[in-house]
Motif scaffolding. Structure first.
Motif, PDB file in Angstrom:
ATOM      1  N   THR A  84       5.949  42.891   9.399  1.00  0.00           N
ATOM      2  CA  THR A  84       4.891  42.231  10.174  1.00  0.00           C
ATOM      3  C   THR A  84       4.189  42.851  11.229  1.00  0.00           C
ATOM      4  O   THR A  84       3.246  43.269  11.722  1.00  0.00           O
ATOM      5  CB  THR A  84       5.124  40.944  10.440  1.00  0.00           C
ATOM      6  N   ARG A 123       0.373  46.280  13.850  1.00  0.00           N
ATOM      7  CA  ARG A 123      -0.067  47.342  14.496  1.00  0.00           C
ATOM      8  C   ARG A 123      -1.403  48.262  13.843  1.00  0.00           C
ATOM      9  O   ARG A 123      -2.244  48.699  14.598  1.00  0.00           O
ATOM     10  CB  ARG A 123       0.995  48.591  14.608  1.00  0.00           C
ATOM     11  N   GLY A 142      10.811  41.534  10.245  1.00  0.00           N
ATOM     12  CA  GLY A 142      10.265  41.210  11.515  1.00  0.00           C
ATOM     13  C   GLY A 142       9.633  39.554  11.336  1.00  0.00           C
ATOM     14  O   GLY A 142       8.993  39.005  12.105  1.00  0.00           O
TER      15      GLY A 142
HETATM   16  P1  ADP Z   1      10.530  45.410  17.007  1.00  0.00           P
HETATM   17  O1  ADP Z   1      11.352  44.925  16.064  1.00  0.00           O
HETATM   18  O2  ADP Z   1      10.730  46.772  17.324  1.00  0.00           O
HETATM   19  O3  ADP Z   1      10.486  44.478  18.216  1.00  0.00           O
HETATM   20  P2  ADP Z   1       8.265  45.045  15.300  1.00  0.00           P
HETATM   21  O4  ADP Z   1       7.569  46.285  14.729  1.00  0.00           O
HETATM   22  O5  ADP Z   1       8.827  44.320  14.322  1.00  0.00           O
HETATM   23  O6  ADP Z   1       8.804  45.380  16.595  1.00  0.00           O
HETATM   24  O7  ADP Z   1       7.057  44.164  16.139  1.00  0.00           O
HETATM   25  C1  ADP Z   1       6.221  44.648  17.225  1.00  0.00           C
HETATM   26  C2  ADP Z   1       5.678  43.489  17.803  1.00  0.00           C
HETATM   27  O8  ADP Z   1       4.645  42.597  16.757  1.00  0.00           O
HETATM   28  C3  ADP Z   1       6.467  42.331  18.310  1.00  0.00           C
HETATM   29  O9  ADP Z   1       6.754  42.332  19.551  1.00  0.00           O
HETATM   30  C4  ADP Z   1       5.526  41.032  18.401  1.00  0.00           C
HETATM   31  O10 ADP Z   1       4.476  41.068  19.321  1.00  0.00           O
HETATM   32  C5  ADP Z   1       4.548  41.209  17.012  1.00  0.00           C
HETATM   33  N1  ADP Z   1       5.237  40.319  15.741  1.00  0.00           N
HETATM   34  C6  ADP Z   1       5.818  41.202  14.701  1.00  0.00           C
HETATM   35  N2  ADP Z   1       6.354  40.356  13.950  1.00  0.00           N
HETATM   36  C7  ADP Z   1       5.931  39.025  14.299  1.00  0.00           C
HETATM   37  C8  ADP Z   1       6.432  37.927  14.096  1.00  0.00           C
HETATM   38  N3  ADP Z   1       6.843  37.299  13.073  1.00  0.00           N
HETATM   39  N4  ADP Z   1       5.935  36.686  14.846  1.00  0.00           N
HETATM   40  C9  ADP Z   1       5.390  36.926  16.296  1.00  0.00           C
HETATM   41  N5  ADP Z   1       5.032  38.277  16.546  1.00  0.00           N
HETATM   42  C10 ADP Z   1       5.417  39.234  15.926  1.00  0.00           C
END
Ligand code: ADP
Length: 192
Positions: free
Chosen positions: A34, A39, A89
Motif C-alpha cells: 500500500t 507513493r 503495509g
Molecule cells: P514503511 O513501512 O517504511 O513505514 P510504507 O511504504 O509501508 O512505509 O508506507 C509509507 C506511508 O504510506 C505510511 O507512513 C503511511 O502514511 C502510508 N500508508 C501505507 N499503508 C498505509 C495503511 N495501510 N494505512 C494508512 N496509511 C498507510
C-alpha cells in the motif's frame, strides 16, 4: 496446496517490504504494497495521491477509508484472485484489520498467514536513517521517522494481538535482526 495469501506486520524499517517482494517473486504471487501504491499515486497526482500526500509527508497514516477502497479494488483484480497475494503495509490499524476480516469472505478469499517481523527500536532508527540517505524518501527525515515509529506503536502494534486471537489467520513472529538471506529462508519454509 492452499493458495498463499499473507500479510506482513512489523514496524517501518523491519525489512517487510524487502522480504515481501522477494517472497512474492519466489511464490509467483502479486506483492501488494500500500505504501508503494500511495507513493505512485502521489507522484502521478491522482485524487488518491493528492489526498494522501500531507499524511505521508508527516509520517501519519492515510485515512482508513482511502486505504479500504484501494485494497478492496486491488484484491479483486484477476492476478490477486487467481494467484493469491502478499499484502505489505495493510492492515495498519484495527479498523483496517476488521475491514479485511469482513471483505475476504465477501470476495471468496481468506488470509492464511500473518508474518510479524520484529526489530529493536534503535536498530530501526539507524536503518531508516541509512535508507533516507540512499533513497531520499520525503518521509525518511529523522523527525518523520520518529513519528512513524510512534504511530506504529499506537495504531499497528495492537494488530499483533488481533491476529494472535484470530481463528482464520495464523500469526508467526520472525526475528528481523538477522541477515536478509537467513530471514528469506525462514519465510520460504513457512510458506512451503
Ligand atoms: P514503511 O513501512 O517504511 O513505514 P510504507 O511504504 O509501508 O512505509 O508506507 C509509507 C506511508 O504510506 C505510511 O507512513 C503511511 O502514511 C502510508 N500508508 C501505507 N499503508 C498505509 C495503511 N495501510 N494505512 C494508512 N496509511 C498507510
Amino acid at each position: 496446496m492452499t493458495k498463499n495469501r499473507l500479510i506482513f506486520l512489523g514496524p517501518p524499517g523491519a525489512g517487510k517490504g524487502t522480504q515481501a517482494k522477494i517472497l512474492a517473486d519466489y511464490l509467483g504471487i502479486p506483492h501488494i504494497s500500500t505504501g508503494e501504491i500511495l507513493r505512485k499515486a502521489k507522484q502521478e497526482g491522482t485524487p488518491v495521491g493528492l489526498q494522501a500526500k500531507a499524511y505521508m509527508d508527516r509520517g501519519d497514516l492515510v485515512p482508513d477509508s482511502v486505504l479500504q477502497e484501494l485494497v478492496r479494488e486491488r484484491l479483486q483484480q484477476t492476478d490477486a484472485q487467481t494467484q493469491g497475494w502478499i499484502l505489505d503495509g495493510f492492515p495498519r490499524t484495527l479498523v483496517q484489520a476488521n475491514f479485511l476480516e469482513t471483505l475476504l469472505p465477501e470476495i471468496n478469499q481468506s488470509c492464511n498467514l500473518a508474518i510479524n517481523i520484529t526489530v529493536a527500536d534503535e536498530v530501526l532508527v539507524s536503518r531508516l536513517g541509512k535508507r533516507a540517505e540512499l533513497e531520499g524518501r520525503s518521509d525518511d527525515t529523522e523527525e518523520v521517522i520518529r513519528n512513524r515509529l510512534v504511530v506504529y506503536g499506537q495504531e499497528t502494534a495492537p494488530l499483533i494481538d488481533f491476529y494472535q486471537k484470530s481463528s482464520n489467520t495464523t500469526l508467526v513472529t520472525v526475528d528481523g535482526d538477522r541477515s536478509l538471506e537467513v530471514i528469506t529462508d525462514e519465510l520460504k519454509k513457512l510458506t512451503a
